[in-house]
Design a protein around this motif. Structure first.
Motif, PDB file in Angstrom:
ATOM      1  N   ARG A 224       0.826  -1.215   0.000  1.00 38.91           N
ATOM      2  CA  ARG A 224       0.000   0.000   0.000  1.00 38.91           C
ATOM      3  C   ARG A 224       0.859   1.263   0.000  1.00 38.91           C
ATOM      4  O   ARG A 224       0.535   2.245  -0.679  1.00 38.91           O
ATOM      5  N   LEU A 225       1.955   1.256   0.747  1.00 32.80           N
ATOM      6  CA  LEU A 225       2.779   2.456   0.808  1.00 32.80           C
ATOM      7  C   LEU A 225       3.673   2.599  -0.415  1.00 32.80           C
ATOM      8  O   LEU A 225       4.074   3.713  -0.757  1.00 32.80           O
ATOM      9  N   LEU A 226       3.983   1.499  -1.090  1.00 32.17           N
ATOM     10  CA  LEU A 226       4.666   1.621  -2.377  1.00 32.17           C
ATOM     11  C   LEU A 226       3.747   2.233  -3.431  1.00 32.17           C
ATOM     12  O   LEU A 226       4.209   2.897  -4.362  1.00 32.17           O
ATOM     13  N   ALA A 227       2.441   2.027  -3.262  1.00 35.65           N
ATOM     14  CA  ALA A 227       1.472   2.518  -4.250  1.00 35.65           C
ATOM     15  C   ALA A 227       1.168   4.001  -4.081  1.00 35.65           C
ATOM     16  O   ALA A 227       0.751   4.666  -5.036  1.00 35.65           O
ATOM     17  N   GLY A 228       1.360   4.537  -2.874  1.00 37.16           N
ATOM     18  CA  GLY A 228       1.057   5.954  -2.690  1.00 37.16           C
ATOM     19  C   GLY A 228       0.834   6.301  -1.235  1.00 37.16           C
ATOM     20  O   GLY A 228       0.860   5.434  -0.348  1.00 37.16           O
ATOM     21  N   PRO A 229       0.616   7.585  -0.935  1.00 35.85           N
ATOM     22  CA  PRO A 229       0.460   8.041   0.456  1.00 35.85           C
ATOM     23  C   PRO A 229      -0.861   7.584   1.076  1.00 35.85           C
ATOM     24  O   PRO A 229      -1.833   7.284   0.365  1.00 35.85           O
ATOM     25  N   ILE A 230      -0.893   7.568   2.389  1.00 37.76           N
ATOM     26  CA  ILE A 230      -2.087   7.192   3.147  1.00 37.76           C
ATOM     27  C   ILE A 230      -2.256   8.183   4.295  1.00 37.76           C
ATOM     28  O   ILE A 230      -1.287   8.551   4.963  1.00 37.76           O
ATOM     29  N   ASP A 231      -3.489   8.612   4.511  1.00 34.90           N
ATOM     30  CA  ASP A 231      -3.806   9.536   5.595  1.00 34.90           C
ATOM     31  C   ASP A 231      -4.561   8.817   6.703  1.00 34.90           C
ATOM     32  O   ASP A 231      -5.538   8.097   6.453  1.00 34.90           O
ATOM     33  N   LEU A 232      -4.128   9.025   7.938  1.00 30.75           N
ATOM     34  CA  LEU A 232      -4.803   8.502   9.114  1.00 30.75           C
ATOM     35  C   LEU A 232      -5.326   9.672   9.943  1.00 30.75           C
ATOM     36  O   LEU A 232      -4.595  10.639  10.193  1.00 30.75           O
ATOM     37  N   HIS A 233      -6.570   9.590  10.358  1.00 33.27           N
ATOM     38  CA  HIS A 233      -7.182  10.665  11.126  1.00 33.27           C
ATOM     39  C   HIS A 233      -7.003  10.405  12.618  1.00 33.27           C
ATOM     40  O   HIS A 233      -7.370   9.342  13.132  1.00 33.27           O
ATOM     41  N   PHE A 234      -6.438  11.383  13.325  1.00 37.01           N
ATOM     42  CA  PHE A 234      -6.256  11.313  14.772  1.00 37.01           C
ATOM     43  C   PHE A 234      -7.355  12.139  15.430  1.00 37.01           C
ATOM     44  O   PHE A 234      -7.520  13.320  15.131  1.00 37.01           O
ATOM     45  N   SER A 235      -8.100  11.487  16.337  1.00 34.78           N
ATOM     46  CA  SER A 235      -9.237  12.144  16.977  1.00 34.78           C
ATOM     47  C   SER A 235      -9.121  12.045  18.489  1.00 34.78           C
ATOM     48  O   SER A 235      -8.408  11.183  19.027  1.00 34.78           O
ATOM     49  N   ILE A 236      -9.833  12.907  19.185  1.00 37.36           N
ATOM     50  CA  ILE A 236      -9.915  12.856  20.641  1.00 37.36           C
ATOM     51  C   ILE A 236     -11.378  12.737  21.056  1.00 37.36           C
ATOM     52  O   ILE A 236     -12.272  13.272  20.401  1.00 37.36           O
ATOM     53  N   GLN A 237     -11.599  12.000  22.140  1.00 34.33           N
ATOM     54  CA  GLN A 237     -12.890  11.962  22.806  1.00 34.33           C
ATOM     55  C   GLN A 237     -12.774  12.775  24.082  1.00 34.33           C
ATOM     56  O   GLN A 237     -12.060  12.386  25.009  1.00 34.33           O
ATOM     57  N   LEU A 238     -13.432  13.896  24.145  1.00 34.34           N
ATOM     58  CA  LEU A 238     -13.404  14.732  25.347  1.00 34.34           C
ATOM     59  C   LEU A 238     -14.379  14.185  26.384  1.00 34.34           C
ATOM     60  O   LEU A 238     -15.549  13.939  26.081  1.00 34.34           O
ATOM     61  N   ARG A 239     -13.888  13.984  27.592  1.00 30.77           N
ATOM     62  CA  ARG A 239     -14.726  13.457  28.680  1.00 30.77           C
ATOM     63  C   ARG A 239     -15.813  14.463  29.031  1.00 30.77           C
ATOM     64  O   ARG A 239     -15.539  15.607  29.385  1.00 30.77           O
ATOM     65  N   THR A 240     -17.061  14.012  28.958  1.00 30.02           N
ATOM     66  CA  THR A 240     -18.196  14.897  29.214  1.00 30.02           C
ATOM     67  C   THR A 240     -19.005  14.483  30.430  1.00 30.02           C
ATOM     68  O   THR A 240     -19.810  15.274  30.931  1.00 30.02           O
TER      69      THR A 240
END
Length: 337
Positions: A224-240
């Motif tokens: 997959r990385l030889l084929a091209g870039p990959i984006d990963l989304h980093f998220s937060i869960q705020l304690r409510t």
């Protein structure tokens, strides 16, 4: 939680005992058996290491510009791995990812590394941990390594068994997993979060045959990385909701309805060859510790307190035996030209 061996189990000081079990007993036994190079205590099997760039999303509200999120961009290296031995199949394993961010200024929480310019994040492919506290973790590990065995413990603790079974997933790619911190972290003053990392859309690839290839996750990652870039989304869960989102009950999932994951940063993995000369060795020699972090992002809870001691002792033993300096890198590895 407690086992029938609780009266025999020396878990009154769970952190000291966990260090003994993971470092002295587990790693020490492997070293005495001739393991060379010495490997980590857990998540031994690497699938590959990749360079990346951490991009904080523009126009974040000021109240979210905390610690790492005050930076617009940082260099990063990621290590994808499974909590199994290197010669085992990738099928039915627990996946993890360690992230090391570079260029992060400020005091770090880990003793001896206050001036380091790196910050670590450690995640795995399930939203909760399989026991609640460090004492529970000590009793589980002691029973498994010294007592009647893990099956005996799990027979008395069905919740732990269920979570461990759910962690052992059959995935076609490391990018199919959704990675979570599982444990909570501070988010500035008086606020707490859990972390989430995921690919929002995966380009289909012709499936390999995991039954015939025990290392298919490495091969898929490389392809997959030889084929091209990959984006990963980093998220937060705020304690409510403090009552429903405890800080020291790690088997309790924080509701995505009460705390929807907020996409705050993106990790872009550029096109690359994870088998390029030196790349795998570089990543394997890195150490990841969630306490190697800014105070604004301090780990929270007794399991995190145990991780601080066990991870540091494990990394120091591994690096010492392998002849690797016990220091944080000042700069990320660059491509050879």
């Amino acid at each position: 939680m407690s086992s029938d061996h609780a009266h025999d189990c020396p878990c009154a000081d769970p952190i000291t005992q966990l260090r003994q079990l993971f470092v002295n007993k587990t790693m020490g036994t492997r070293i005495n058996a001739g393991q060379d190079p010495v490997r980590r205590a857990v998540f031994l099997k690497p699938h590959g290491g990749a360079k990346a760039t951490w991009w904080v999303r523009p126009h974040l509200p000021a109240e979210l510009r905390v610690g790492l999120l005050a930076y617009d961009q940082l260099a990063a290296w990621l290590r994808f791995s499974s909590d199994t031995v290197p010669f085992a199949s990738d099928l039915g394993t627990t996946l993890g990812v360690g992230i090391k961010l570079f260029g992060v200024h400020g005091r770090k929480l880990l003793t001896g590394e206050e001036a380091a310019l790196t910050h670590d994040l450690v995640l795995q492919n399930y939203p909760v941990f399989f026991v609640d506290t460090a004492k529970d973790m000590c009793e589980f590990t002691y029973e498994g390594l010294v007592g009647d065995g893990y099956d005996a413990y799990l027979a008395k603790h069905p919740k732990t068994r269920k979570i461990l079974d759910l962690m052992q997933q059959n995935l076609a790619s490391v990018f199919d997993a959704v990675y979570w911190s599982g444990l909570p972290y501070a988010f500035g003053q008086g606020r707490y979060v859990k972390y989430r990392l995921a690919l929002e859309a995966l380009n289909p690839q012709p499936p390999g045959n995991p039954q015939l290839n025990p290392n298919f996750l490495h091969d898929d990652l490389r392809s997959r990385l030889l084929a091209g870039p990959i984006d990963l989304h980093f998220s937060i869960q705020l304690r409510t909701n403090p009552k429903l989102m405890p800080l020291d009950a790690a088997t309790v999932e924080w509701s995505s309805e009460l705390a929807p994951p907020l996409h705050v940063a993106t990790l872009t993995l550029p096109q690359q060859d994870i088998d390029a000369p030196g790349q795998a060795a570089y990543v394997e020699n890195l150490a990841f510790n969630p306490w190697h972090a800014l105070p604004e992002h301090a780990p929270v809870g007794s399991i995190s307190e145990a991780r601080k001691v066990v991870y540091q002792a494990s990394a120091e033993l591994r690096r010492q035996r392998n002849g690797i300096p016990i220091v944080e890198p000042r700069q990320p590895r660059h491509d050879l030209t």
